[in-house]
Write a protein that holds these residues in place. Structure first.
Motif, short mmCIF file in Angstrom:
data_model
loop_
_atom_site.label_atom_id
_atom_site.label_comp_id
_atom_site.label_asym_id
_atom_site.label_seq_id
_atom_site.Cartn_x
_atom_site.Cartn_y
_atom_site.Cartn_z
N THR A 1 7.53 2.58 14.82
CA THR A 1 8.51 3.38 14.08
C THR A 1 8.18 3.45 12.60
OG1 THR A 1 10.25 2.79 15.66
CG2 THR A 1 10.96 3.59 13.50
N SER A 2 7.77 2.31 12.02
CA SER A 2 7.43 2.27 10.59
C SER A 2 6.25 3.20 10.29
CB SER A 2 7.09 0.84 10.17
OG SER A 2 8.18 -0.02 10.38
N VAL A 3 5.23 3.17 11.13
CA VAL A 3 4.06 4.04 10.92
C VAL A 3 4.45 5.50 11.08
CG1 VAL A 3 1.78 4.65 11.82
CG2 VAL A 3 2.44 2.25 11.62
N GLN A 4 5.26 5.80 12.09
CA GLN A 4 5.69 7.19 12.30
C GLN A 4 6.52 7.69 11.13
OE1 GLN A 4 7.69 6.99 16.08
NE2 GLN A 4 5.80 7.27 17.28
N LEU A 5 7.43 6.86 10.61
CA LEU A 5 8.24 7.27 9.47
C LEU A 5 7.38 7.53 8.24
CD1 LEU A 5 11.34 4.88 9.78
CD2 LEU A 5 11.32 7.37 10.05
N ALA A 6 6.37 6.67 8.03
CA ALA A 6 5.49 6.85 6.87
C ALA A 6 4.68 8.13 7.00
CB ALA A 6 4.56 5.65 6.74
N GLY B 1 -1.91 10.97 1.20
CA GLY B 1 -1.31 10.35 2.37
C GLY B 1 -0.93 8.88 2.11
N THR B 2 -0.79 8.16 3.19
CA THR B 2 -0.40 6.75 3.05
C THR B 2 -1.56 5.89 2.59
OG1 THR B 2 -0.89 6.40 5.40
CG2 THR B 2 1.39 6.95 4.82
N GLY B 3 -2.77 6.37 2.72
CA GLY B 3 -3.92 5.61 2.27
C GLY B 3 -4.56 4.79 3.39
N THR B 4 -5.84 4.49 3.19
CA THR B 4 -6.59 3.72 4.18
C THR B 4 -6.06 2.30 4.31
OG1 THR B 4 -8.57 5.02 3.65
CG2 THR B 4 -8.90 2.94 4.83
N ALA C 1 0.83 -1.20 0.00
CA ALA C 1 0.00 0.00 0.00
C ALA C 1 0.86 1.25 0.00
CB ALA C 1 -0.92 0.00 1.22
N LEU C 2 1.96 1.23 0.75
CA LEU C 2 2.86 2.38 0.79
C LEU C 2 3.53 2.59 -0.57
CD1 LEU C 2 4.00 4.52 2.72
CD2 LEU C 2 5.87 2.96 3.22
N GLU C 3 3.91 1.50 -1.22
CA GLU C 3 4.51 1.62 -2.56
C GLU C 3 3.50 2.16 -3.57
OE1 GLU C 3 5.88 -2.31 -3.34
OE2 GLU C 3 7.85 -1.97 -2.40
N ASN C 4 2.27 1.69 -3.47
CA ASN C 4 1.24 2.18 -4.40
C ASN C 4 0.97 3.66 -4.19
OD1 ASN C 4 0.96 -0.38 -5.46
ND2 ASN C 4 -0.76 -0.93 -4.14
N ALA C 5 0.94 4.07 -2.90
CA ALA C 5 0.73 5.49 -2.62
C ALA C 5 1.87 6.33 -3.17
CB ALA C 5 0.59 5.70 -1.12
N ALA C 6 3.10 5.83 -3.03
CA ALA C 6 4.25 6.57 -3.55
C ALA C 6 4.21 6.63 -5.07
CB ALA C 6 5.54 5.92 -3.08
N GLY C 7 3.69 5.58 -5.71
CA GLY C 7 3.65 5.53 -7.16
C GLY C 7 2.68 6.52 -7.77
N THR C 8 1.73 7.02 -7.01
CA THR C 8 0.76 7.98 -7.56
C THR C 8 1.37 9.36 -7.76
OG1 THR C 8 0.00 8.62 -5.35
CG2 THR C 8 -1.10 6.75 -6.41
N GLY C 9 2.44 9.66 -7.02
CA GLY C 9 3.04 10.99 -7.10
C GLY C 9 2.25 12.06 -6.37
#
Length: 316
Positions: free
Chosen positions: A139-144, A97-100, A83-91
Motif C-alpha cells: 500500500t505504501s509503495v502504491q500510494l507513493a 519520481g520517488t527515486g531509486t 528518500a520519499l521526503e528528499n524527493a518531495a523536497g526537490t519540488g
C-alpha cells in the motif's frame, strides 16, 4: 485394630522378613539390574533430550535470525521514508519520481520480511501479521507511485498520504491509553511484528525441553537412583562379604553422571547463546556419550561379577 488392619500389618511384616532373609547374591543381582537399568535409562533419555532440545534450539535460531531481519527491514523502511521526503523536497517529484533509493529500500524491506517468514515462531497468528505488514508495504509503495503520477493534480497531499502510510503513530486504547499494536504505519507495524517474534522466541527458549528443572530431572534423575543402588551395594558387600565396593562401579557411576550433567549444562548454555552450535546434539558428541554409557554398563557388570562368583564357585 480391625482384622483388615492386622492382616495388612502381618503382610508387611512377612514381606520384610522375607527380604531380610534373601540371600546376598540375590540382592546383588537386583541391585545390578537396577544399576544397568539406570545406565540404559540415561542413554535413552539422552537421545530423547538431545533430539528434542536440539530441534527447539534450531527453531529458536531461525526465530532469532527472523528478528534480526525484521530489525533490518525497519531500518530500510526508515530509509525509504527519508528518500520519499528528499524527493518531495526537490519540488520536482513529477519529473524524478520517488527515486531509486526509495525503490531499492522498499524492495529490501519486502525481501527481509519474506525471509523472516521462515523463522516465524508464532504460528498462524504470526503469519497473519507478516501478511498484514507485507500488505502495508504494498500500500505504501502504491500510494507513493500514485502521488508521483498524479502530483500535478493532487499536489503534496498524495505524498503526505504515502508518508503517513509509513510513519503513522499507533492508535491508543480509550480505557488504558496504551498503544494498540498494528494500528500505525509500516515502521510501527514492523516494530510490533519484531516484538511479537521476540515474545515467541522467549517461549521457545523456556520450553520444557530447555527448562533446567525438566532437563536435570530427566538426565540426572536416573543418576540419583543409580547412586542409591551403589550405596546399597556397598552396604551389602561390606556386611555380607567384608569387602569394599568395586572401583569399577564407582567409575560407572561417574561416567553416567558425567553424561547427564554435561548434557544438562550444555543444553541450557546453547539455549542462551543462539549464535553458536549445539554441541550436545552433534554426531561426535552423541557417539562419545553413548560410548561412555556403554563403558559404564560394562564396568557395572564387571563390578558385581567377583562377589556373585564367590557363591557360584565356592573356594575350598
Amino acid at each position: 485394630m480391625s482384622r483388615d488392619g492386622w492382616s495388612l500389618r502381618d503382610a508387611v511384616t512377612r514381606r520384610r522378613d522375607r527380604l531380610r532373609g534373601t540371600h546376598p547374591t540375590t540382592v546383588l543381582r537386583w541391585l545390578r539390574a537396577g544399576v544397568l537399568a539406570m545406565v540404559l535409562a540415561t542413554a535413552l533419555l539422552y537421545l530423547l533430550v538431545s533430539a528434542q532440545a536440539g530441534r527447539q534450539i534450531t527453531a529458536a535460531k531461525r526465530t532469532d535470525a527472523a528478528i534480526r531481519n525484521l530489525g533490518d527491514a525497519r531500518e530500510e523502511a526508515a530509509r525509504a521514508n527519508t528518500a520519499l521526503e528528499n524527493a518531495a523536497g526537490t519540488g520536482e517529484v513529477a519529473l524524478i519520481g520517488t527515486g531509486t533509493e526509495f525503490a531499492n529500500a522498499t524492495a529490501r524491506v519486502n525481501s527481509l520480511v519474506t525471509s523472516a517468514t521462515e523463522g516465524n515462531a508464532d504460528g498462524q497468528q504470526g503469519l497473519i501479521q507478516i501478511q498484514f505488514v507485507q500488505g502495508q508495504l504494498t500500500t505504501s509503495v502504491q500510494l507513493a507511485n500514485t502521488a508521483v503520477r498524479d502530483y500535478d493534480r493532487s499536489g503534496p497531499a498524495g505524498l503526505k498520504a504515502a508518508h503517513q502510510a509509513l510513519t503513522a503513530p499507533r492508535e491508543q486504547d480509550r480505557v488504558t491509553k496504551r498503544p494498540i499494536p498494528y494500528t500505525g504505519g509500516l515502521l510501527n507495524s514492523l516494530a510490533d511484528l519484531q516484538q511479537q517474534q521476540r515474545d515467541a522466541l522467549g517461549r521457545q527458549q523456556n520450553s520444557n525441553w530447555l527448562d533446567p528443572a525438566h532437563v536435570w530431572a530427566l538426565l540426572v534423575g536416573p543418576v540419583v537412583v543409580m547412586l542409591l543402588c551403589v550405596l546399597a551395594t556397598a552396604d551389602v558387600v561390606a556386611r555380607s562379604f567384608r569387602r569394599y565396593v568395586s572401583p569399577r562401579l564407582l567409575l560407572a557411576l561417574l561416567a553416567t553422571a558425567a553424561v547427564g550433567v554435561t548434557t544438562s549444562v550444555l543444553c541450557r548454555y546453547a539455549a542462551g547463546r543462539l549464535t553458536g552450535h549445539t554441541p550436545f546434539a552433534a554426531p561426535w558428541t552423541t557417539a562419545l556419550a553413548l560410548a561412555l554409557l556403554a563403558a559404564a554398563g560394562v564396568l557395572a557388570w564387571l563390578a558385581y561379577r567377583p562377589r556373585l562368583a564367590e557363591y557360584r564357585f565356592p573356594r575350598s
